[in-house]
Design an enzyme around this catalytic site. Structure first.
Site, PDB file in Angstrom:
ATOM      1  N   GLY B  41       0.826  -1.203   0.000  1.00  0.00           N
ATOM      2  CA  GLY B  41       0.000   0.000   0.000  1.00  0.00           C
ATOM      3  C   GLY B  41       0.863   1.257   0.000  1.00  0.00           C
ATOM      4  O   GLY B  41       0.592   2.211  -0.728  1.00  0.00           O
ATOM      5  N   TYR B 161      -3.047   9.518   4.072  1.00  0.00           N
ATOM      6  CA  TYR B 161      -3.644   8.173   4.097  1.00  0.00           C
ATOM      7  C   TYR B 161      -2.620   7.042   3.962  1.00  0.00           C
ATOM      8  O   TYR B 161      -1.467   7.270   3.664  1.00  0.00           O
ATOM      9  CB  TYR B 161      -4.822   8.045   3.132  1.00  0.00           C
ATOM     10  CG  TYR B 161      -4.653   8.242   1.644  1.00  0.00           C
ATOM     11  CD1 TYR B 161      -3.439   8.295   1.000  1.00  0.00           C
ATOM     12  CD2 TYR B 161      -5.814   8.346   0.856  1.00  0.00           C
ATOM     13  CE1 TYR B 161      -3.369   8.441  -0.376  1.00  0.00           C
ATOM     14  CE2 TYR B 161      -5.744   8.492  -0.519  1.00  0.00           C
ATOM     15  CZ  TYR B 161      -4.523   8.537  -1.128  1.00  0.00           C
ATOM     16  OH  TYR B 161      -4.455   8.689  -2.466  1.00  0.00           O
ATOM     17  N   GLU B 162      -3.105   5.827   4.292  1.00  0.00           N
ATOM     18  CA  GLU B 162      -2.241   4.634   4.353  1.00  0.00           C
ATOM     19  C   GLU B 162      -1.026   4.870   5.274  1.00  0.00           C
ATOM     20  O   GLU B 162       0.106   4.516   4.946  1.00  0.00           O
ATOM     21  CB  GLU B 162      -1.820   4.192   2.946  1.00  0.00           C
ATOM     22  CG  GLU B 162      -3.058   4.024   2.065  1.00  0.00           C
ATOM     23  CD  GLU B 162      -3.051   2.804   1.175  1.00  0.00           C
ATOM     24  OE1 GLU B 162      -2.133   1.975   1.268  1.00  0.00           O
ATOM     25  OE2 GLU B 162      -3.999   2.700   0.383  1.00  0.00           O
ATOM     26  N   GLY B 163      -1.329   5.470   6.407  1.00  0.00           N
ATOM     27  CA  GLY B 163      -0.285   5.793   7.383  1.00  0.00           C
ATOM     28  C   GLY B 163       0.209   7.206   7.161  1.00  0.00           C
ATOM     29  O   GLY B 163       0.807   7.501   6.123  1.00  0.00           O
ATOM     30  N   GLN B 168       4.866   6.818   9.447  1.00  0.00           N
ATOM     31  CA  GLN B 168       6.070   6.368   8.714  1.00  0.00           C
ATOM     32  C   GLN B 168       7.316   6.638   9.568  1.00  0.00           C
ATOM     33  O   GLN B 168       8.238   5.819   9.619  1.00  0.00           O
ATOM     34  CB  GLN B 168       6.227   7.071   7.352  1.00  0.00           C
ATOM     35  CG  GLN B 168       4.983   7.084   6.455  1.00  0.00           C
ATOM     36  CD  GLN B 168       4.338   5.734   6.273  1.00  0.00           C
ATOM     37  OE1 GLN B 168       5.018   4.695   6.249  1.00  0.00           O
ATOM     38  NE2 GLN B 168       3.020   5.712   6.175  1.00  0.00           N
TER      39      GLN B 168
END
Lengths: 379, 178
Positions: B41, B161-163, B168
């Site tokens: 992702g 989004y997606e972290g 991160q």
């Protein structure tokens, strides 16, 4: 420089903040979405005396100073940057050159109406091919008896279409470069003066940005501002002060974004505690707050210099450069603190981010500010 | 603010009956499933960010060569050409980080750190480069007549989004410190 605001300046801040929060903020998102200018907001600013803050009472102003003006633009922009720039363009770009270069008749006829807020002002310099390169403008003003006849198009006009009084720059000598430019005061409704395309923009969407069209538009010679050929100087010195206004707008946007992010970081819980308890967030807020404070001091310094008659060209360019960059950075970070919520129209931070970008572009791009500052520090 | 052509909605489940045959994996395995394909992702969103940044860079480069002020293309000023150089360098860096993570994943190597680095760097680059692209266009870039304002609005979500970038940073720093 005195770092303490006067009692009058503090009172003005409180008054504008109350007005902005109670009467401007509630409709800011809706006006942005609908790209709608609201004249009633300007009329209310007139009632409060904001439309003539720095001008003497004999010309309809409230006899205050440029720091107060910066505070007003900042407080309005903290909730609605479109409203901030409406006032900034009105005072810095339309009223200032008439106050500075106008004769007594022009001040009584035009400045008086602007200062009281009876009329809204605008400033028309840019053309499609003449942005930063002002001297390449093509609009002409040809002398004809007791009149000048204007022909040409102006673009990016803040308050365009809704303003009543326009300061317009045109070439009275097409062969000369910047020395052939002159300034004119043109009223809405003058034959041959019409409005073209209204821009659809990323931000400051409730502040109209419109094209002006002059087709054999006859302007009486009494409306020549300053002397023939003095237009370039009028345009440039006007922008020096205008930058204080835009710097103040940028400070307001950045403060609005910082306030929203700080409140949210204290409320929003993840992993069982407010996200503000993570240094990844609190250090970000610390950087944001430091940049906002530095921007504000640079802005007030430039405004203070102008009020005191001290040179402020370099200071206003620095203020606009730093505050514009800060507004951009801080608003991008504010969206980050809000996470996915910040990306939606349910919160104001995405609007602050869209509004912030223009402060790096208009009244001289950041590149032009660096040219100005670079020339002054190397001369 | 951006991605207006992509629907983002909330889902509501009110006594919604699902057959047992549609249970994915085992009961209690959901957290593992949710986190297991994050690397792909992140590489995917990194690639989205890279595309936005490349488009913004291409548009700016084209415009800077065409737009004339003071009798020459604005690209002839170092104030613009050096900005383009910074933008292009960040785009190239993003591309290499993403392709490196993708190639590690393809080879069956753990790439949690590299995927997070790629997503963090590429999404920051997309935001920075798209904001700079609007700057190169000046007032025109602020209007809907050119695509760069859309790139700027679209870019910001890649940091969320997606972290988020903060997540991160958690992943990268944990890998470094373990």
């Amino acid at each position: 420089m005195n770092f303490q605001l006067t009692e009058e300046q503090q009172m003005l801040r409180k008054m504008v903040r109350d007005y902005a929060e109670n009467e401007v903020a509630p409709t800011a998102a809706e006006r942005d979405e609908e790209e709608r200018f609201d004249r009633e907001i300007f009329d209310k600013m007139a009632e409060l005396g904001l439309t003539g803050i720095p001008w003497p009472e004999e010309y309809g102003g409230i006899g205050s100073d440029f720091v107060s003006y910066a505070i007003a633009v900042e407080e309005l922009s903290r909730v609605c940057a479109s409203t901030g720039v409406t006032l900034s363009a009105h005072i810095s770009l339309a009223s200032w050159p008439i106050y500075t270069y106008g004769n007594e008749d022009q001040k009584k006829t035009f400045l008086q109406r602007l200062a009281t807020g009876e009329a809204l002002g605008a400033y028309a310099l840019s053309e499609p091919g003449a942005g930063s390169d002002v001297a390449s403008m093509r609009t002409t003003a040809k002398k004809d008896g007791d009149d000048y006849i204007l022909n040409g198009n102006k673009v990016w006009i803040t308050n365009g279409g809704v303003a009543d009084i326009y300061v317009v720059f045109a070439k009275t000598d097409v062969d000369a470069k910047h020395k052939g430019i002159s300034a004119f005061i043109v009223e809405k409704g003058t034959d041959g003066f019409s409005f073209g395309k209204k821009e659809q923009k990323l931000g400051i969407r409730s502040s109209p940005t419109t094209e002006l069209i002059f087709e054999n538009c006859r302007v009486p010679k009494e409306n020549l501002l300053g002397e023939e050929g003095e237009g370039f100087k009028i345009a440039m010195t006007t922008l020096d002060g205008g930058r204080n206004g835009i710097a103040a707008q940028a400070v307001g946007i950045a403060q609005g974004a910082l306030d929203a992010a700080t409140d949210y970081a204290k409320e929003r819980e993840q992993f069982g505690k407010p996200i503000a308890n993570n240094q990844g967030i609190s250090f970000k807020l610390a950087d944001m707050a430091t940049q906002v404070e530095a921007s504000r001091l640079l802005t007030y310094q430039a405004a203070y210099n102008e009020s005191e008659g001290i040179p402020y060209q370099k200071e206003s360019a620095m203020a606009k450069l730093y505050a514009g960059d800060t507004a951009m950075k801080v608003s991008v970070e504010a969206v980050q603190v809000f996470g996915g919520y910040g990306y939606t129209k349910d919160y104001p931070v995405e609007r602050f981010m869209r509004d912030a970008k223009i402060t790096q572009i208009y009244e001289g791009t950041q590149e032009i500010q660096r040219l100005v500052i670079g020339r002054m520090v190397t001369k | 603010m951006g991605l207006h052509g992509s629907a983002t909605v909330s889902l509501t489940f009110d006594n919604c009956r699902i057959p047992e045959s549609q249970l994915l994996g085992q009961e209690g395995e959901g957290y593992k499933i949710a986190l297991s394909n994050l690397n792909i992702g992140r590489i995917g969103i990194g690639a989205q960010a890279l595309g936005i940044a490349e488009a913004a860079l291409d548009a700016s480069t084209g415009y800077a060569k065409e737009r004339e002020q003071f009798g020459k293309p604005i690209a002839h000023n170092q104030g613009i050409s050096f900005k383009l150089a910074d933008m292009a360098t960040a785009v190239e860096g993003s591309k290499l980080l993403i392709y490196n993570a993708a190639s590690m994943h393809e080879g069956g190597v753990d790439c949690a750190k590299e995927a997070s680095m790629a997503k963090k760097f590429a999404s920051q680059t997309a935001v920075d480069v798209s904001i700079d692209a609007v700057q190169v266009y000046g007032g025109y870039g602020f209007t809907k007549d050119y695509p760069v304002e859309r790139y700027m609005r679209d870019a910001k979500i890649t940091q969320i989004y997606e972290g988020t970038t903060e997540i991160q940073n958690l992943v990268i720093s944990r890998q470094l410190l373990k």
